[in-house]
Design an enzyme around this catalytic site. Sequence first.
Site, PDB file in Angstrom:
ATOM      1  N   HIS A 176     -41.677  32.159  90.654  1.00 27.97           N
ATOM      2  CA  HIS A 176     -41.848  32.464  91.923  1.00 27.97           C
ATOM      3  C   HIS A 176     -42.197  31.202  92.598  1.00 27.97           C
ATOM      4  CE1 HIS A 176     -45.987  32.121  90.609  1.00 27.97           C
ATOM      5  NE2 HIS A 176     -46.284  32.048  91.708  1.00 27.97           N
ATOM      6  N   HIS A 236     -42.857  24.794  95.231  1.00 30.54           N
ATOM      7  CA  HIS A 236     -42.489  24.662  93.715  1.00 30.54           C
ATOM      8  C   HIS A 236     -42.529  25.899  92.976  1.00 30.54           C
ATOM      9  CE1 HIS A 236     -46.930  24.915  93.826  1.00 30.54           C
ATOM     10  NE2 HIS A 236     -46.591  25.259  92.671  1.00 30.54           N
TER      11      HIS A 236
HETATM   12  P1  ATP Z   1     -53.134  32.227  86.386  1.00 29.95           P
HETATM   13  O1  ATP Z   1     -54.181  31.315  87.209  1.00 29.95           O
HETATM   14  O2  ATP Z   1     -54.160  33.061  85.485  1.00 29.95           O
HETATM   15  O3  ATP Z   1     -52.364  31.313  85.484  1.00 29.95           O
HETATM   16  P2  ATP Z   1     -51.524  32.646  88.617  1.00 29.95           P
HETATM   17  O4  ATP Z   1     -52.237  31.175  89.100  1.00 29.95           O
HETATM   18  O5  ATP Z   1     -50.185  32.786  88.290  1.00 29.95           O
HETATM   19  O6  ATP Z   1     -52.400  32.776  87.173  1.00 29.95           O
HETATM   20  P3  ATP Z   1     -53.120  33.884  90.797  1.00 29.95           P
HETATM   21  O7  ATP Z   1     -54.367  32.709  90.495  1.00 29.95           O
HETATM   22  O8  ATP Z   1     -53.379  34.937  91.102  1.00 29.95           O
HETATM   23  O9  ATP Z   1     -52.205  33.665  89.388  1.00 29.95           O
HETATM   24  O10 ATP Z   1     -52.184  32.804  91.550  1.00 29.95           O
HETATM   25  C1  ATP Z   1     -51.092  33.567  92.324  1.00 29.95           C
HETATM   26  C2  ATP Z   1     -50.162  32.307  92.941  1.00 29.95           C
HETATM   27  O11 ATP Z   1     -50.954  31.658  94.188  1.00 29.95           O
HETATM   28  C3  ATP Z   1     -49.886  31.010  91.817  1.00 29.95           C
HETATM   29  O12 ATP Z   1     -48.417  30.595  92.218  1.00 29.95           O
HETATM   30  C4  ATP Z   1     -50.770  29.986  92.206  1.00 29.95           C
HETATM   31  O13 ATP Z   1     -50.193  28.974  91.875  1.00 29.95           O
HETATM   32  C5  ATP Z   1     -51.002  30.240  93.575  1.00 29.95           C
HETATM   33  N1  ATP Z   1     -52.615  30.091  93.777  1.00 29.95           N
HETATM   34  C6  ATP Z   1     -53.481  30.440  93.194  1.00 29.95           C
HETATM   35  N2  ATP Z   1     -54.769  30.069  93.502  1.00 29.95           N
HETATM   36  C7  ATP Z   1     -54.424  29.207  94.719  1.00 29.95           C
HETATM   37  C8  ATP Z   1     -55.076  28.457  95.747  1.00 29.95           C
HETATM   38  N3  ATP Z   1     -56.596  28.299  95.678  1.00 29.95           N
HETATM   39  N4  ATP Z   1     -54.544  27.881  96.715  1.00 29.95           N
HETATM   40  C9  ATP Z   1     -53.117  28.070  96.665  1.00 29.95           C
HETATM   41  N5  ATP Z   1     -52.540  28.636  95.967  1.00 29.95           N
HETATM   42  C10 ATP Z   1     -52.887  29.224  94.930  1.00 29.95           C
END
Ligand code: ATP
EC number: 3.1.4.58
Length: 177
Positions: free
Chosen positions: A37, A120
Amino acid sequence: MPRLFTAIEVPDEIGLALAGYRGGLSGARWIDVENYHITLRFLGDIDEETAQEAAYLLGQVRRPPFEVTITGPDAFGGGRPRALVAKVSPSPAILELQAEHERLARRAGLPAESRKFAPHVTLARLRDASPRAVADYLGLRGGPPGLSFRAEQFVLYSSRDSVGGGPYVVEAAYPLR
Ligand code: ATP
Ligand code: MG
């Protein structure tokens, strides 16, 4: 509390092409293709009321469809690489849509996101991958893959409460038109 973020979905045929980047780098944990995504605005773990408000405000967005171009693989994290990504062209259309999501998030009462938006698709999380190995990987795979698609909608995804990670669930879809 739901953990939410707005995103552009990656169409199946683009995901299939991006899956060609999988493999060939030790220390990489490859993301499942169905979880690819492009995050626009991470809302985080928010209360139900804020989530409802955000979903409502997103429904007010009026923007046309636009072209999304994958410019090629790259690593985030510099000297301590932590993610392998397919970069997306920072076109005016995607930057403006992201900026609108940022404004809506603040209007819903969420704190400002201070990090600069770099669109990205995350392909792998890196653990103990050496900068040298990552550079070698990119050297072999580098160059624009010639992939683009038309974004006709954006979505509100939920990930697993608190911990994040897939499978991501489309909670709402918002057409671009
Ligand atoms: P994991 O961290 O368990 O691998 P994930 O990062 O894919 O999972 P989430 O942490 O729920 O799942 O994040 C969802 C999306 O939001 C991802 O694309 C992640 O890169 C982005 N994201 C997560 N935390 C932040 C943040 N603090 N600031 C900006 N983007 C974020
Ligand atoms: Mg995360």
